[in-house]
Design an enzyme around this catalytic site. Structure first.
Site, mmCIF file in Angstrom:
data_model
loop_
_atom_site.group_PDB
_atom_site.id
_atom_site.type_symbol
_atom_site.label_atom_id
_atom_site.label_comp_id
_atom_site.label_asym_id
_atom_site.label_seq_id
_atom_site.Cartn_x
_atom_site.Cartn_y
_atom_site.Cartn_z
ATOM 1 N N LYS A 11 -3.946 -7.442 -5.823
ATOM 2 C CA LYS A 11 -2.624 -8.012 -5.499
ATOM 3 C C LYS A 11 -2.483 -9.378 -4.948
ATOM 4 C CE LYS A 11 -0.821 -3.392 -4.482
ATOM 5 N NZ LYS A 11 -0.139 -2.523 -3.440
ATOM 6 N N TYR A 51 6.107 0.045 -11.299
ATOM 7 C CA TYR A 51 6.486 0.891 -10.056
ATOM 8 C C TYR A 51 7.451 1.603 -10.298
ATOM 9 C CZ TYR A 51 2.724 -1.249 -7.322
ATOM 10 O OH TYR A 51 1.516 -1.744 -6.731
ATOM 11 N N PHE A 59 11.289 0.999 0.342
ATOM 12 C CA PHE A 59 10.283 -0.301 0.143
ATOM 13 C C PHE A 59 10.387 -0.851 -1.361
ATOM 14 C CE2 PHE A 59 7.520 3.414 -0.368
ATOM 15 C CZ PHE A 59 6.784 3.327 -1.715
ATOM 16 N N ARG A 87 -10.103 4.901 -5.802
ATOM 17 C CA ARG A 87 -9.250 5.146 -4.752
ATOM 18 C C ARG A 87 -10.023 5.311 -3.219
ATOM 19 N NH1 ARG A 87 -3.855 5.501 -5.799
ATOM 20 N NH2 ARG A 87 -3.393 6.541 -3.742
ATOM 21 N N THR A 93 -3.507 3.614 2.011
ATOM 22 C CA THR A 93 -2.490 2.989 1.715
ATOM 23 C C THR A 93 -2.183 2.001 2.840
ATOM 24 O OG1 THR A 93 -1.440 4.659 0.391
ATOM 25 C CG2 THR A 93 -0.166 2.941 0.871
ATOM 26 N N ASN A 114 -1.109 -4.752 0.640
ATOM 27 C CA ASN A 114 -2.610 -4.293 1.118
ATOM 28 C C ASN A 114 -3.566 -4.356 0.122
ATOM 29 O OD1 ASN A 114 -1.378 -2.653 -0.829
ATOM 30 N ND2 ASN A 114 -1.264 -0.679 0.050
ATOM 31 N N HIS A 117 -4.389 -2.189 -5.888
ATOM 32 C CA HIS A 117 -3.724 -0.689 -6.410
ATOM 33 C C HIS A 117 -4.844 -0.366 -7.211
ATOM 34 C CE1 HIS A 117 -0.915 1.670 -8.598
ATOM 35 N NE2 HIS A 117 -1.962 1.034 -9.855
ATOM 36 N N GLU A 128 -1.044 3.362 -16.953
ATOM 37 C CA GLU A 128 -0.948 2.184 -16.453
ATOM 38 C C GLU A 128 -1.949 1.123 -17.104
ATOM 39 O OE1 GLU A 128 -2.084 2.822 -12.251
ATOM 40 O OE2 GLU A 128 -0.032 3.515 -11.794
HETATM 41 P P1 RTP Z 1 -0.970 1.700 -5.057
HETATM 42 O O1 RTP Z 1 0.042 2.406 -5.798
HETATM 43 O O2 RTP Z 1 -0.585 0.180 -4.857
HETATM 44 O O3 RTP Z 1 -2.474 1.882 -5.288
HETATM 45 O O4 RTP Z 1 -0.999 2.312 -3.302
HETATM 46 P P2 RTP Z 1 -0.659 3.838 -2.950
HETATM 47 O O5 RTP Z 1 -0.908 4.781 -4.208
HETATM 48 O O6 RTP Z 1 -1.771 3.931 -1.907
HETATM 49 O O7 RTP Z 1 0.341 3.761 -2.561
HETATM 50 P P3 RTP Z 1 2.032 4.291 -3.098
HETATM 51 O O8 RTP Z 1 2.463 5.405 -2.546
HETATM 52 O O9 RTP Z 1 1.625 4.348 -4.660
HETATM 53 O O10 RTP Z 1 2.933 3.057 -2.876
HETATM 54 C C1 RTP Z 1 2.847 1.802 -3.496
HETATM 55 C C2 RTP Z 1 2.855 0.519 -2.765
HETATM 56 O O11 RTP Z 1 4.090 0.550 -2.211
HETATM 57 C C3 RTP Z 1 3.824 -0.051 -1.151
HETATM 58 N N1 RTP Z 1 4.466 0.767 0.110
HETATM 59 N N2 RTP Z 1 4.929 0.383 1.084
HETATM 60 N N3 RTP Z 1 6.460 0.363 3.559
HETATM 61 C C4 RTP Z 1 5.981 1.481 3.259
HETATM 62 O O12 RTP Z 1 6.183 2.566 3.511
HETATM 63 C C5 RTP Z 1 5.250 1.549 1.834
HETATM 64 N N4 RTP Z 1 4.796 2.637 1.253
HETATM 65 C C6 RTP Z 1 4.099 2.241 -0.027
HETATM 66 C C7 RTP Z 1 2.486 -0.356 -0.735
HETATM 67 O O13 RTP Z 1 1.913 -1.699 -1.076
HETATM 68 C C8 RTP Z 1 1.661 0.629 -1.688
HETATM 69 O O14 RTP Z 1 0.712 0.252 -1.905
HETATM 70 MG MG MG Z 2 0.412 4.443 -5.951
#
Ligand code: RTP
Ligand code: MG
Length: 143
Positions: A11, A51, A59, A87, A93, A114, A117, A128
């Protein structure tokens, strides 16, 4: 175990910190092979489409603004159990919850920025990977 492909994104925060190589090194040391790689500055439309599943989340707007704030490195990683393995390397996350030694523990400060991804299932990975790469731009390793 099956050989899988997964989509990785380094990112904008991690690109800005100049740790592309350090993150790639973790993939390589863990046995994941980079079989596709490209740097791109996402448009708003491209980031929103990527997304789309989070469109209704509070968010979403901030996430799209962050993901379009600078270049990212999108990669296809290949290896046994690649989706879950990748992962595990990323960590939780929220970097505050990420296990020691994971990419997010070491390179990320906040849940919003963070570092990386990774696809969350083989089904997401297929969508994706094809969102960013033509099949001809993925180069399976023969040795
Ligand atoms: P990613 O998709 O980026 O690999 O991350 P992830 O699966 O661990 O998290 P996901 O639930 O898919 O959320 C995508 C991205 O959105 C941001 N996020 N912000 N402020 C918040 O509560 C929040 N929750 C998620 C994070 O950048 C997350 O990686
Ligand atoms: Mg995700």
């Amino acid at each position: 175990m099956a050989v899988e492909r997964t989509l990785s994104i380094i990112k904008p925060d991690a690109v800005a910190k100049n740790v592309i190589g350090e993150i790639y090194s973790r993939f390589e040391k863990a046995g994941l092979k980079v079989v596709g790689s490209r740097m791109v500055h996402l448009s708003q439309e491209k980031a929103e489409g990527f997304y789309a599943e989070h469109k209704e989340r509070p968010f979403f707007k901030d996430l799209v603004a962050f993901m379009t704030s600078g270049p990212v490195v999108v990669s296809v990683l290949e290896g046994e159990n690649a989706v879950a393995h990748h992962r595990d390397l990323m960590g939780a996350t929220n970097p505050a919850d990420a296990a020691a030694g994971t990419i997010r523990a070491d390179f990320a400060q906040t849940i919003d920025e963070n570092a990386v991804h990774g696809s969350d299932s083989p089904t997401s990975a297929a969508r994706e990977v094809s969102y960013f790469f033509e099949e001809a731009d993925v180069c399976p390793r023969t040795r």
